[in-house]
Design a protein around this motif. Structure first.
Motif, PDB file in Angstrom:
ATOM      1  N   LYS A 269       0.837  -1.203   0.000  1.00  0.00           N
ATOM      2  CA  LYS A 269       0.000   0.000   0.000  1.00  0.00           C
ATOM      3  C   LYS A 269       0.878   1.261   0.000  1.00  0.00           C
ATOM      4  O   LYS A 269       0.700   2.161  -0.823  1.00  0.00           O
ATOM      5  CB  LYS A 269      -0.902  -0.020   1.254  1.00  0.00           C
ATOM      6  CG  LYS A 269      -1.909   1.094   1.291  1.00  0.00           C
ATOM      7  CD  LYS A 269      -2.840   0.959   2.481  1.00  0.00           C
ATOM      8  CE  LYS A 269      -2.161   1.469   3.733  1.00  0.00           C
ATOM      9  NZ  LYS A 269      -2.904   1.276   4.963  1.00  0.00           N
ATOM     10  N   MET A 270       1.847   1.298   0.896  1.00  0.00           N
ATOM     11  CA  MET A 270       2.622   2.536   1.064  1.00  0.00           C
ATOM     12  C   MET A 270       3.582   2.786  -0.090  1.00  0.00           C
ATOM     13  O   MET A 270       3.861   3.938  -0.431  1.00  0.00           O
ATOM     14  CB  MET A 270       3.396   2.496   2.395  1.00  0.00           C
ATOM     15  CG  MET A 270       2.515   2.483   3.617  1.00  0.00           C
ATOM     16  SD  MET A 270       1.378   3.890   3.704  1.00  0.00           S
ATOM     17  CE  MET A 270       2.502   5.183   4.114  1.00  0.00           C
ATOM     18  N   ALA A 271       4.123   1.715  -0.687  1.00  0.00           N
ATOM     19  CA  ALA A 271       5.071   1.919  -1.795  1.00  0.00           C
ATOM     20  C   ALA A 271       4.404   2.660  -2.952  1.00  0.00           C
ATOM     21  O   ALA A 271       5.079   3.313  -3.744  1.00  0.00           O
ATOM     22  CB  ALA A 271       5.632   0.578  -2.260  1.00  0.00           C
ATOM     23  N   ALA A 272       3.060   2.565  -3.017  1.00  0.00           N
ATOM     24  CA  ALA A 272       2.328   3.256  -4.087  1.00  0.00           C
ATOM     25  C   ALA A 272       1.931   4.678  -3.690  1.00  0.00           C
ATOM     26  O   ALA A 272       1.332   5.396  -4.481  1.00  0.00           O
ATOM     27  CB  ALA A 272       1.073   2.453  -4.451  1.00  0.00           C
ATOM     28  N   ARG A 273       2.247   5.054  -2.450  1.00  0.00           N
ATOM     29  CA  ARG A 273       1.778   6.364  -1.956  1.00  0.00           C
ATOM     30  C   ARG A 273       2.902   7.363  -1.711  1.00  0.00           C
ATOM     31  O   ARG A 273       2.641   8.546  -1.503  1.00  0.00           O
ATOM     32  CB  ARG A 273       1.068   6.183  -0.604  1.00  0.00           C
ATOM     33  CG  ARG A 273      -0.236   5.468  -0.704  1.00  0.00           C
ATOM     34  CD  ARG A 273      -0.920   5.434   0.644  1.00  0.00           C
ATOM     35  NE  ARG A 273      -2.248   4.847   0.512  1.00  0.00           N
ATOM     36  CZ  ARG A 273      -3.174   4.882   1.446  1.00  0.00           C
ATOM     37  NH1 ARG A 273      -2.915   5.448   2.615  1.00  0.00           N
ATOM     38  NH2 ARG A 273      -4.351   4.346   1.243  1.00  0.00           N
ATOM     39  N   ILE A 274       4.138   6.884  -1.669  1.00  0.00           N
ATOM     40  CA  ILE A 274       5.225   7.747  -1.178  1.00  0.00           C
ATOM     41  C   ILE A 274       5.950   8.454  -2.321  1.00  0.00           C
ATOM     42  O   ILE A 274       6.220   7.870  -3.375  1.00  0.00           O
ATOM     43  CB  ILE A 274       6.192   6.912  -0.300  1.00  0.00           C
ATOM     44  CG1 ILE A 274       5.462   6.537   0.990  1.00  0.00           C
ATOM     45  CG2 ILE A 274       7.468   7.696   0.011  1.00  0.00           C
ATOM     46  CD1 ILE A 274       6.149   5.525   1.838  1.00  0.00           C
ATOM     47  N   LEU A 275       6.274   9.700  -2.039  1.00  0.00           N
ATOM     48  CA  LEU A 275       6.871  10.585  -3.035  1.00  0.00           C
ATOM     49  C   LEU A 275       7.949  11.410  -2.332  1.00  0.00           C
ATOM     50  O   LEU A 275       7.719  11.918  -1.241  1.00  0.00           O
ATOM     51  CB  LEU A 275       5.739  11.494  -3.524  1.00  0.00           C
ATOM     52  CG  LEU A 275       6.031  12.753  -4.283  1.00  0.00           C
ATOM     53  CD1 LEU A 275       6.491  12.357  -5.667  1.00  0.00           C
ATOM     54  CD2 LEU A 275       4.753  13.584  -4.393  1.00  0.00           C
ATOM     55  N   LEU A 276       9.130  11.511  -2.945  1.00  0.00           N
ATOM     56  CA  LEU A 276      10.197  12.338  -2.366  1.00  0.00           C
ATOM     57  C   LEU A 276      10.383  13.598  -3.188  1.00  0.00           C
ATOM     58  O   LEU A 276      10.392  13.547  -4.427  1.00  0.00           O
ATOM     59  CB  LEU A 276      11.515  11.550  -2.302  1.00  0.00           C
ATOM     60  CG  LEU A 276      11.625  10.669  -1.046  1.00  0.00           C
ATOM     61  CD1 LEU A 276      10.848   9.383  -1.231  1.00  0.00           C
ATOM     62  CD2 LEU A 276      13.060  10.392  -0.703  1.00  0.00           C
ATOM     63  N   LEU A 277      10.542  14.703  -2.489  1.00  0.00           N
ATOM     64  CA  LEU A 277      10.664  16.010  -3.150  1.00  0.00           C
ATOM     65  C   LEU A 277      12.087  16.541  -3.012  1.00  0.00           C
ATOM     66  O   LEU A 277      12.776  16.244  -2.028  1.00  0.00           O
ATOM     67  CB  LEU A 277       9.660  16.977  -2.511  1.00  0.00           C
ATOM     68  CG  LEU A 277       8.200  16.591  -2.774  1.00  0.00           C
ATOM     69  CD1 LEU A 277       7.252  17.300  -1.809  1.00  0.00           C
ATOM     70  CD2 LEU A 277       7.823  16.901  -4.220  1.00  0.00           C
ATOM     71  N   PRO A 278      12.541  17.350  -3.969  1.00  0.00           N
ATOM     72  CA  PRO A 278      13.926  17.832  -3.935  1.00  0.00           C
ATOM     73  C   PRO A 278      14.201  18.733  -2.729  1.00  0.00           C
ATOM     74  O   PRO A 278      13.369  19.553  -2.356  1.00  0.00           O
ATOM     75  CB  PRO A 278      14.048  18.652  -5.232  1.00  0.00           C
ATOM     76  CG  PRO A 278      12.919  18.218  -6.090  1.00  0.00           C
ATOM     77  CD  PRO A 278      11.821  17.800  -5.167  1.00  0.00           C
ATOM     78  N   THR A 279      15.372  18.557  -2.147  1.00  0.00           N
ATOM     79  CA  THR A 279      15.818  19.435  -1.062  1.00  0.00           C
ATOM     80  C   THR A 279      17.342  19.496  -1.085  1.00  0.00           C
ATOM     81  O   THR A 279      17.959  19.092  -2.063  1.00  0.00           O
ATOM     82  CB  THR A 279      15.264  18.966   0.299  1.00  0.00           C
ATOM     83  OG1 THR A 279      15.613  19.938   1.288  1.00  0.00           O
ATOM     84  CG2 THR A 279      15.749  17.594   0.700  1.00  0.00           C
ATOM     85  N   GLY A 280      17.933  20.030  -0.016  1.00  0.00           N
ATOM     86  CA  GLY A 280      19.394  20.173   0.040  1.00  0.00           C
ATOM     87  C   GLY A 280      19.816  21.557  -0.428  1.00  0.00           C
ATOM     88  O   GLY A 280      18.982  22.414  -0.737  1.00  0.00           O
ATOM     89  N   GLN A 281      21.122  21.750  -0.488  1.00  0.00           N
ATOM     90  CA  GLN A 281      21.660  23.087  -0.779  1.00  0.00           C
ATOM     91  C   GLN A 281      21.239  23.627  -2.147  1.00  0.00           C
ATOM     92  O   GLN A 281      21.245  24.834  -2.355  1.00  0.00           O
ATOM     93  CB  GLN A 281      23.188  23.057  -0.711  1.00  0.00           C
ATOM     94  CG  GLN A 281      23.730  22.948   0.707  1.00  0.00           C
ATOM     95  CD  GLN A 281      25.240  22.814   0.719  1.00  0.00           C
ATOM     96  OE1 GLN A 281      25.850  22.343  -0.232  1.00  0.00           O
ATOM     97  NE2 GLN A 281      25.850  23.214   1.827  1.00  0.00           N
ATOM     98  N   ALA A 282      20.906  22.727  -3.096  1.00  0.00           N
ATOM     99  CA  ALA A 282      20.544  23.190  -4.441  1.00  0.00           C
ATOM    100  C   ALA A 282      19.132  23.757  -4.493  1.00  0.00           C
ATOM    101  O   ALA A 282      18.710  24.267  -5.529  1.00  0.00           O
ATOM    102  CB  ALA A 282      20.672  22.035  -5.436  1.00  0.00           C
ATOM    103  N   VAL A 283      18.401  23.657  -3.373  1.00  0.00           N
ATOM    104  CA  VAL A 283      16.989  24.059  -3.382  1.00  0.00           C
ATOM    105  C   VAL A 283      16.783  25.213  -2.388  1.00  0.00           C
ATOM    106  O   VAL A 283      17.074  25.090  -1.200  1.00  0.00           O
ATOM    107  CB  VAL A 283      16.087  22.854  -3.007  1.00  0.00           C
ATOM    108  CG1 VAL A 283      14.623  23.252  -2.971  1.00  0.00           C
ATOM    109  CG2 VAL A 283      16.297  21.714  -3.996  1.00  0.00           C
TER     110      VAL A 283
END
Ligand code: T4K
Length: 409
Positions: free
Chosen positions: A358-372
């Motif tokens: 269930k969760m593998a179909a729901r999770i999304l990672l967004l860009p972060t770190g020094q470049a953002v």
């Protein structure tokens, strides 16, 4: 990488992409370039490039002190570090691991002809669910590898209690967890040993790199032998080792990156809080929380999208963001059990992994770190809000693209 003006029509509906160049999850953080070049010059002066040079020794001492353990054994990457740790602990037969992890955790076992047995995740933490472990234990089980997913430590107490009851060994894949704590104790100091990754995409990086952390003198000695072909002094091989050494130039980067750790965490935290503030209240979307009482590295901004409530599901939102040059990622979809060779070797594994499925179909990672920057976070959040508002038009475009792909040869 300046954003174009906002508000604007979203790219999938005919607008131009919000970002001129791709915005990645995992863009490397840079330390002080001058300090790095000074270290590299020193390396050239010494003509010592690898094989336990002074920069590697310094890196090992600094990370061990930071974590509060006796030994940090630096390696060329975390995958080899996992393999060496697994072998040094003499795991064999079957080892229980979460299905929801980067494929390296499972492969490090399979590569040594040990069967990874996949346990389900706790949807509240995304970590190995202790309650699902015991039913997987067989006479062939020798150990458990917990993974501190996103740097949020596992329930080490519960895992180690089960392991103690069944005389199993415990180690952790702490690839995400450098700089994080659990009940005030640093990740890297739990179990028999823990493995960090210092890959370029990690918040502290050594280009490529990893380390096994342990308080066990015998285990540390064994792993130092194993990473160097088994050599104990000139011409004397006492163990079937491999080559897992970290190079000096990687240690130079690791030291430089480590010096910047506080600045990088501050940037990550700033971005994480900006995302949480802007995305709160969107239907069916939540950004995972880090425990403010603990030390966190905030290196991952992780959103969960509940398709029963959100106007778009995770995959639809990823398509929208990619069209804008925001390369959001679906880690660790579809779960290790659905990748080869496990999909073929263990075709029924999914039956015991309902939360992972269930969760593998729901999770999304967004860009972060020094470049953002915070401004970029604002644009990305605006895109998500706009996409939710235009969900019907987006769905229509996506389904027409899917049907034309289905009829094309
Ligand atoms: N255990 C766990 C739980 C892990 O998450 C990992 C690795 C490991 C073990 C094994 O650690 P290592 O053996 O790698 O030390 C990336 C990383 O390669 C991998 O280290 C990481 N986890 C995983 C979560 O993410 P990919 O295949 O998604 O990487 P890739 O090439 O798509 O890179 C992500 C983005 O970062 C790229 O689209 C562009 C950007 N990038 C990347 C690199 C390397 C840059 O801008 N510059 C760069 O130099 O696996």
């Amino acid at each position: 990488m300046p954003p174009t003006t906002n508000p604007r029509p979203i790219a999938m509906l005919g607008g131009t992409p919000a970002f001129l160049e791709p915005l990645h999850v995992g863009r490397p953080n840079l330390g002080d370039r001058t300090a790095m070049l000074r270290r590299v010059n020193g390396m050239f002066d010494r003509c010592r490039f690898t094989n336990n040079g002074p920069l590697v020794l310094e890196f090992e001492q600094k990370i061990a002190k930071h974590v509060g353990v006796k030994h940090g054994v630096a390696m060329c990457n975390a995958t080899i570090a996992l393999e060496i740790a697994i072998r040094a602990l003499e795991l064999r037969g079957e080892v229980i691991v979460p299905a929801y992890t980067f494929i390296a955790t499972a492969h490090a076992l399979q590569w040594q002809e040990i069967t990874p047995v996949f346990a389900d995740m706790d949807p509240a933490t995304h970590n190995l669910a202790p309650a699902t472990i015991e039913r997987l234990i067989t006479p062939r089980t020798t150990g458990i590898i917990g993974v501190h997913v996103w740097g949020r430590p596992c329930d080490t107490e519960a895992i180690e209690a089960i392991a103690g009851k069944h005389r199993l060994k415990v180690m952790y894949d702490a690839a995400h967890a450098f700089g994080c704590s659990h009940h005030g104790q640093m990740a890297g100091s739990f179990g028999a040993c823990e493995v960090f990754s210092f890959h370029a995409t990690k918040f502290v990086n050594s280009f490529e790199g990893g380390a096994v952390m342990t308080n066990d003198d015998v285990l540390a000695d064994k792993m130092r032998l194993m990473r160097n072909f088994g050599f104990k002094g000139f011409d004397n091989v006492i163990y079937p080792g491999t080559n897992g050494k970290m190079t000096e130039v990687c240690a130079a980067m690791g030291l430089t990156s480590f010096e910047a750790v506080d600045d990088i965490v501050a940037v990550n935290r700033r971005n994480y809080e900006a995302y949480r503030a802007s995305l709160s209240g969107l239907p069916g979307l939540s950004v995972i929380q880090y425990d403010a009482k603990e030390r966190n590295n905030y290196q991952y901004v992780v959103a969960e999208i509940n398709p029963q409530i959100a106007p778009l599901n995770r995959d639809e939102l990823v398509a929208v963001l990619h069209a804008e040059n925001v390369l959001a990622r679906k880690y660790f979809w579809p779960g290790c059990h659905r990748m080869e060779p496990y999909r073929s070797l263990q075709p029924n594994a999914a039956l015991l992994l309902p939360e992972t499925e269930k969760m593998a179909a729901r999770i999304l990672l967004l860009p972060t770190g020094q470049a953002v920057s915070v401004e970029m976070v604002g644009v990305i959040c605006g895109l998500i809000q706009g996409a939710f508002q235009s969900s019907e038009a987006i769905r229509a475009i996506l389904s027409s693209t899917a049907s034309s792909a289905a009829v094309s040869p």
